[in-house]
Design a protein around this motif. Structure first.
Motif, PDB file in Angstrom:
ATOM      1  N   LEU A   1     -73.260  58.729  -5.474  1.00 38.74           N
ATOM      2  CA  LEU A   1     -74.197  59.542  -4.388  1.00 38.74           C
ATOM      3  C   LEU A   1     -74.682  58.585  -3.438  1.00 38.74           C
ATOM      4  CD1 LEU A   1     -75.689  62.251  -6.448  1.00 38.74           C
ATOM      5  CD2 LEU A   1     -73.785  62.567  -4.938  1.00 38.74           C
ATOM      6  N   ASP A   2     -75.035  57.414  -3.841  1.00 36.72           N
ATOM      7  CA  ASP A   2     -75.733  56.246  -2.973  1.00 36.72           C
ATOM      8  C   ASP A   2     -74.845  56.061  -2.013  1.00 36.72           C
ATOM      9  OD1 ASP A   2     -78.087  54.373  -2.477  1.00 36.72           O
ATOM     10  OD2 ASP A   2     -76.031  52.974  -2.860  1.00 36.72           O
ATOM     11  N   THR A   3     -73.424  55.760  -2.534  1.00 41.30           N
ATOM     12  CA  THR A   3     -72.324  55.347  -1.503  1.00 41.30           C
ATOM     13  C   THR A   3     -71.915  56.349  -0.692  1.00 41.30           C
ATOM     14  OG1 THR A   3     -71.464  53.825  -3.085  1.00 41.30           O
ATOM     15  CG2 THR A   3     -69.906  54.585  -1.739  1.00 41.30           C
ATOM     16  N   LEU A   4     -71.877  57.794  -1.107  1.00 41.93           N
ATOM     17  CA  LEU A   4     -71.571  58.874  -0.443  1.00 41.93           C
ATOM     18  C   LEU A   4     -72.775  59.105   0.778  1.00 41.93           C
ATOM     19  CD1 LEU A   4     -69.945  61.424   0.296  1.00 41.93           C
ATOM     20  CD2 LEU A   4     -71.370  62.622  -1.304  1.00 41.93           C
ATOM     21  N   ALA A   5     -73.998  58.631   0.345  1.00 48.16           N
ATOM     22  CA  ALA A   5     -75.123  58.853   1.388  1.00 48.16           C
ATOM     23  C   ALA A   5     -74.746  57.785   2.486  1.00 48.16           C
ATOM     24  CB  ALA A   5     -76.520  58.666   0.828  1.00 48.16           C
ATOM     25  N   ALA A   6     -74.473  56.469   2.028  1.00 41.77           N
ATOM     26  CA  ALA A   6     -74.077  55.586   3.165  1.00 41.77           C
ATOM     27  C   ALA A   6     -73.066  55.936   4.124  1.00 41.77           C
ATOM     28  CB  ALA A   6     -74.048  54.097   2.349  1.00 41.77           C
ATOM     29  N   ALA A   7     -72.005  56.606   3.585  1.00 40.79           N
ATOM     30  CA  ALA A   7     -70.919  56.853   4.523  1.00 40.79           C
ATOM     31  C   ALA A   7     -71.233  58.154   5.302  1.00 40.79           C
ATOM     32  CB  ALA A   7     -69.532  57.298   3.444  1.00 40.79           C
ATOM     33  N   TYR A   8     -72.125  59.164   4.898  1.00 38.19           N
ATOM     34  CA  TYR A   8     -72.594  59.881   5.895  1.00 38.19           C
ATOM     35  C   TYR A   8     -73.468  59.282   6.946  1.00 38.19           C
ATOM     36  CZ  TYR A   8     -71.477  64.223   2.775  1.00 38.19           C
ATOM     37  OH  TYR A   8     -70.960  65.201   1.925  1.00 38.19           O
ATOM     38  N   ALA A   9     -74.297  58.222   6.500  1.00 41.35           N
ATOM     39  CA  ALA A   9     -75.184  57.596   7.597  1.00 41.35           C
ATOM     40  C   ALA A   9     -74.159  57.128   8.669  1.00 41.35           C
ATOM     41  CB  ALA A   9     -75.990  56.907   7.132  1.00 41.35           C
TER      42      ALA A   9
ATOM     43  N   ALA B   1     -80.263  64.075   2.278  1.00 36.61           N
ATOM     44  CA  ALA B   1     -80.184  64.919   1.243  1.00 36.61           C
ATOM     45  C   ALA B   1     -79.511  64.272   0.074  1.00 36.61           C
ATOM     46  CB  ALA B   1     -79.665  66.279   1.607  1.00 36.61           C
ATOM     47  N   THR B   2     -78.403  63.582   0.278  1.00 36.81           N
ATOM     48  CA  THR B   2     -77.553  63.008  -0.881  1.00 36.81           C
ATOM     49  C   THR B   2     -78.127  61.756  -1.513  1.00 36.81           C
ATOM     50  OG1 THR B   2     -75.491  63.767   0.328  1.00 36.81           O
ATOM     51  CG2 THR B   2     -75.257  62.117  -1.197  1.00 36.81           C
ATOM     52  N   GLN B   3     -79.037  60.896  -0.563  1.00 34.57           N
ATOM     53  CA  GLN B   3     -79.697  59.973  -1.278  1.00 34.57           C
ATOM     54  C   GLN B   3     -80.899  60.432  -2.168  1.00 34.57           C
ATOM     55  OE1 GLN B   3     -78.638  57.106  -0.846  1.00 34.57           O
ATOM     56  NE2 GLN B   3     -80.243  55.839  -1.866  1.00 34.57           N
ATOM     57  N   GLU B   4     -81.503  61.431  -1.681  1.00 30.34           N
ATOM     58  CA  GLU B   4     -82.664  62.318  -2.365  1.00 30.34           C
ATOM     59  C   GLU B   4     -81.906  62.726  -3.798  1.00 30.34           C
ATOM     60  OE1 GLU B   4     -84.209  65.293   0.090  1.00 30.34           O
ATOM     61  OE2 GLU B   4     -85.631  63.713   1.141  1.00 30.34           O
ATOM     62  N   ARG B   5     -80.926  63.143  -3.821  1.00 33.39           N
ATOM     63  CA  ARG B   5     -80.196  63.295  -5.262  1.00 33.39           C
ATOM     64  C   ARG B   5     -79.973  62.227  -6.184  1.00 33.39           C
ATOM     65  NH1 ARG B   5     -75.077  66.194  -3.636  1.00 33.39           N
ATOM     66  NH2 ARG B   5     -74.512  66.058  -5.784  1.00 33.39           N
TER      67      ARG B   5
ATOM     68  N   LEU C   1     -84.776  51.801  -7.660  1.00 30.60           N
ATOM     69  CA  LEU C   1     -85.250  52.898  -7.212  1.00 30.60           C
ATOM     70  C   LEU C   1     -85.783  52.397  -5.832  1.00 30.60           C
ATOM     71  CD1 LEU C   1     -87.154  55.099  -9.876  1.00 30.60           C
ATOM     72  CD2 LEU C   1     -85.181  55.787  -8.363  1.00 30.60           C
ATOM     73  N   GLU C   2     -86.689  51.291  -5.691  1.00 27.95           N
ATOM     74  CA  GLU C   2     -87.226  50.903  -4.450  1.00 27.95           C
ATOM     75  C   GLU C   2     -85.966  50.734  -3.232  1.00 27.95           C
ATOM     76  OE1 GLU C   2     -89.799  47.371  -4.229  1.00 27.95           O
ATOM     77  OE2 GLU C   2     -90.514  48.229  -6.170  1.00 27.95           O
ATOM     78  N   ASN C   3     -84.891  50.105  -3.846  1.00 23.75           N
ATOM     79  CA  ASN C   3     -83.773  49.856  -2.824  1.00 23.75           C
ATOM     80  C   ASN C   3     -83.470  51.440  -2.373  1.00 23.75           C
ATOM     81  OD1 ASN C   3     -84.028  47.207  -2.890  1.00 23.75           O
ATOM     82  ND2 ASN C   3     -82.588  47.076  -4.565  1.00 23.75           N
ATOM     83  N   ALA C   4     -83.045  52.156  -3.317  1.00 24.69           N
ATOM     84  CA  ALA C   4     -82.769  53.543  -3.111  1.00 24.69           C
ATOM     85  C   ALA C   4     -83.464  54.206  -1.867  1.00 24.69           C
ATOM     86  CB  ALA C   4     -82.445  54.174  -4.106  1.00 24.69           C
ATOM     87  N   ARG C   5     -84.795  54.048  -2.278  1.00 20.68           N
ATOM     88  CA  ARG C   5     -85.837  54.749  -1.279  1.00 20.68           C
ATOM     89  C   ARG C   5     -85.802  54.026  -0.025  1.00 20.68           C
ATOM     90  NH1 ARG C   5     -89.357  54.777  -6.207  1.00 20.68           N
ATOM     91  NH2 ARG C   5     -89.091  57.024  -6.964  1.00 20.68           N
ATOM     92  N   LEU C   6     -85.714  52.634   0.131  1.00 21.96           N
ATOM     93  CA  LEU C   6     -85.458  52.125   1.133  1.00 21.96           C
ATOM     94  C   LEU C   6     -84.447  52.560   2.310  1.00 21.96           C
ATOM     95  CD1 LEU C   6     -86.223  49.765   3.490  1.00 21.96           C
ATOM     96  CD2 LEU C   6     -84.656  47.999   1.974  1.00 21.96           C
TER      97      LEU C   6
END
Length: 88
Positions: free
Chosen positions: A27-35, A45-49, A64-69
């Motif tokens: 999901l983290d990778t998918l969020a980066a691709a969306y961005a 939304a994907t990063q929040e999941r 978690l800190e990196n994901a929130r960043l």
């Protein structure tokens, strides 16, 4: 930047999400691709999941800190890019 292909990255990340649904790293990778393709609402939304799943799994606080960043970038309508300075 010469090798960045957001559309292809998104295609591969979506396939990975189909193969491993609800996996926080996917999901983290998918969020980066969306961005990268300027789909920032979907990225956030994907990063929040991803963050919720990381927290549920009890992952290290640094993760978690990196994901929130990364989430803050998406919320600011910015893609996440490697922050490593280029080699000389």
């Amino acid at each position: 930047p010469d090798y960045r292909n957001g559309a292809l990255a998104l295609q591969h990340a979506q396939k990975a999400d189909q193969l491993l649904p609800n996996h926080p790293d996917v999901l983290d990778t998918l969020a980066a691709a969306y961005a990268e393709t300027a789909r920032f609402d979907e990225a956030a939304a994907t990063q929040e999941r991803s963050i919720a799943l990381l927290a549920k799994e009890g992952r290290a606080s640094a993760g978690l800190e990196n994901a929130r960043l990364r989430l803050s970038y998406y919320q600011a309508q910015k893609p996440w890019r490697d922050q490593t300075p280029p080699r000389p």
